[in-house]
Design an enzyme around this catalytic site. Structure first.
Site, PDB file in Angstrom:
ATOM      1  N   CYS A 118      59.750  94.531  57.084  1.00  0.00           N
ATOM      2  CA  CYS A 118      59.673  94.160  55.658  1.00  0.00           C
ATOM      3  C   CYS A 118      59.286  95.370  54.814  1.00  0.00           C
ATOM      4  CB  CYS A 118      58.681  93.007  55.519  1.00  0.00           C
ATOM      5  SG  CYS A 118      57.745  92.935  54.006  1.00  0.00           S
ATOM      6  N   CYS A 128      56.130  95.307  52.732  1.00  0.00           N
ATOM      7  CA  CYS A 128      54.941  95.346  53.604  1.00  0.00           C
ATOM      8  C   CYS A 128      54.606  96.786  53.963  1.00  0.00           C
ATOM      9  CB  CYS A 128      55.175  94.571  54.901  1.00  0.00           C
ATOM     10  SG  CYS A 128      55.583  92.844  54.658  1.00  0.00           S
TER      11      CYS A 128
END
Lengths: 105, 305
Positions: A31, A34
């Site tokens: 991600c 992230c």
């Protein structure tokens, strides 16, 4: 302090039974946002005085992710006295994360 | 006091910072979230000249490091308002004040590079279900729904890319679009048609989001007004983006879509204020046009101080 690696075994002790508020970062390595947040989360943990910072890799710890109904990441959940006091999804500033814990940035 | 204040640490803002900093100006970049902007959700960038493959995250990290190394300051504070300081013109100099959640900054030149944000469907419990089944980023959250049934709503390239991406991950993907044909690239539609697990649901809108604690189903309404419930674990919303200009409505001229009116010079209707990147009226919103704007605006702003 560094970021605590959380899993289903230590979650209760480190988070739910913690005497200090805990900010938990639910993330995964695929991600993008992230990855952008990880240095911010590390910095937050390093400077933290009155709270702790932990992280849950949702691929390794899918039971925790499911239990806390995390379905968009990065997801930050603030815990105090064993319960959720705030939640925020997506990339955000360090100040917002501190506010999530109910503290002054 | 600064020479140049840049609002937004995405591709345009950070490029503007590089140009202004290299002109020896005192530069600050203000960002409410994290740096990088929209590109951080892109897995692989393949159309940036001379860089055939780079991830959005790597691109953003390198750009940020470059701006900081050249001396640009970055503060992670949300900007609340920008206003002209009255009377400053008398000393033949424009001056602006930028107010953030924590502080106030002053400079004779301000570059607005706030980009855009995902458009919401506007359904009543959409906010509540965001992060509980409703997502605006398929490449971020798609893998969570491995082997499940999901829906994508939208008709442009983002919706088509998301559908393609999800068809490799989810058991089934419903692609819901309110018209009978797509705005996006026909080649992408052909690619999607080769995936058996994608079902096209045309002439149909999502009218309700349902579930106890997380999304369980969505209500669909077709053009004849017929309603139907569809059980899905996730709804990926890809109906376009909207410029992040609400804070500047009284400062500069906006077009009907909310974008800041400025041509390639990046000059807005207010002298001293520049617009760069996706937030500006333009025909193509890409990395390469964002860096181009950043260079033009950064350079022009540096000349003002």
């Amino acid at each position: 302090m560094s970021v605590i690696e959380l899993n289903s075994e230590n979650f209760e002790n480190e988070v739910l039974k913690s005497s200090e508020p805990v900010l938990v970062d639910f993330w995964a390595d695929w991600c993008g946002p992230c990855q952008m947040m990880s240095p911010i989360v590390e910095e937050l943990a390093k400077d933290a005085k009155y709270f702790k910072v932990g992280e849950v890799n949702i691929d390794d710890e899918d039971i925790l992710a499911e239990k806390y109904e995390v379905s968009s990441i990065p997801c930050f959940i603030a815990f105090k006295d064993g319960r959720e006091i705030g939640r925020s999804v997506g990339a955000q500033s360090k100040k917002k994360l501190i506010k999530l814990l109910g503290m002054e940035a | 006091m600064y020479d140049v204040i840049i609002i937004g640490a995405g591709t345009a803002g950070l490029t503007a910072a590089i140009y202004a900093a290299r002109a020896n100006k005192k530069v600050i970049v203000l960002e409410g979230k994290t740096y990088g902007g929209q590109i951080i959700t892109t897995f692989n960038i393949e159309n940036y000249p001379a860089t055939p493959h780079i991830s959005g995250v790597d691109f953003a990290k390198q750009l940020y490091a470059q701006a900081v190394e050249l001396g640009a300051e970055v503060e992670f504070e949300e900007v609340l308002a920008v206003k002209k300081i009255e009377g400053a013109e008398e000393s033949s100099r424009l001056m602006f004040e930028v107010e953030t959640e924590d502080d106030k900054y002053e400079a004779p030149a301000v570059i607005l590079a706030t980009g855009s944000e995902d458009k919401r469907l506007g359904l009543k419990n959409e906010e509540e279900f965001t992060g509980r089944g409703v997502s605006y980023c398929a490449t971020c959250d798609g893998a969570i729904y491995k082997g499940e049934e999901v829906a994508v709503v939208g008709g442009g390239n983002t919706a088509l890319y998301d559908t393609l991406y999800l068809s490799d991950v989810a058991k089934k993907v419903y692609l819901i679009h309110r018209r009978d044909e797509f705005r996006g690239d026909p080649a992408l539609v052909d690619k999607i048609k080769k995936h058996d697990n994608v079902e096209f649901v045309m002439d149909t809108q999502v009218t309700e989001i349902k579930g106890e604690k997380k999304l369980e189903s969505i209500e669909l309404t077709n053009k004849n007004g017929e309603k139907k419930e569809l059980k899905v674990s996730a709804l990926f919303v890809a109906i376009g983006r909207t410029p992040a200009t609400a804070a500047f409505a009284n400062l500069v001229e906006l077009d009907d879509g909310g974008y800041i009116v400025a041509d390639e010079s990046c000059l807005t209707s207010t002298p001293g204020i520049f617009a760069a990147g996706d937030v500006r009226t333009k025909s193509l919103r890409q990395l390469v046009t964002a860096t181009a704007d950043g260079a033009v605006a950064g350079n022009a702003a540096a000349e003002l101080s």
